[in-house]
Design a protein around this motif. Structure first.
Motif, short mmCIF file in Angstrom:
data_model
loop_
_atom_site.label_atom_id
_atom_site.label_comp_id
_atom_site.label_asym_id
_atom_site.label_seq_id
_atom_site.Cartn_x
_atom_site.Cartn_y
_atom_site.Cartn_z
N PHE A 27 0.73 -1.16 0.03
CA PHE A 27 0.16 0.09 0.01
C PHE A 27 0.89 1.27 0.11
O PHE A 27 1.77 1.17 0.38
CB PHE A 27 -0.85 0.09 1.35
N SER A 28 0.49 2.30 -0.51
CA SER A 28 1.09 3.50 -0.50
C SER A 28 0.90 4.34 0.76
O SER A 28 -0.15 3.99 1.32
CB SER A 28 0.53 4.64 -1.60
N GLU A 31 -2.68 5.63 1.04
CA GLU A 31 -3.80 4.79 1.46
C GLU A 31 -3.77 4.43 2.88
O GLU A 31 -4.57 4.37 3.44
CB GLU A 31 -3.49 3.74 0.72
#
Length: 132
Positions: A27-28, A31
């Motif tokens: 995930f970034s 996020e």
């Protein structure tokens, strides 16, 4: 069908190599921050609701203890064979920190309609019975 999927995967691999893209796994940061903010909002909503539910439950337990005590004291007064007068012990509330006491105005009455029991916990007192 397999050839089509294999050709597609090979084309994607070549495109990534040409553009210099790496495999994006996980995930970034954005996020993760959004998820944390959403969880924080849910907690901010839920905690006051749970506190209110707990306070309501304690008030209801206090009222129930007083009503049970009044019923026990009235039953002790109404029993013609009983030689024991009703006391606060007859209106026991258990081990939840609630103390009950038979309220007497001008002495203990032998009339069931004058029974009044008070229940107290943490400075809050509730009375119940026909004589209150």
């Amino acid at each position: 069908m397999r050839a089509t999927i294999k050709n597609y995967m090979d084309a994607m691999q070549r495109r990534r190599e040409e553009l210099g893209e790496e495999d994006d796994k996980g995930f970034s940061l954005i996020e993760l921050i959004i998820v944390v903010v959403i969880l924080g909002i849910l907690v901010a909503i839920a905690v006051p609701i749970f506190i209110n539910i707990q306070a309501t439950a304690e008030a209801n337990a206090l009222e129930a203890a007083a009503a049970n005590g009044a019923t026990a004291a009235a039953a002790a007064l109404a029993d013609p064979d009983a030689t024991v007068t009703p006391t606060a012990a007859a209106a026991s509330a258990g081990s939840n920190g609630i103390t009950t006491a038979l309220v007497t105005a001008g002495g203990l009455s032998t009339d069931v309609s004058n029974v009044c029991v008070s229940a107290t916990k943490d400075g809050t007192t509730v009375q119940s019975g026909p004589g209150c």
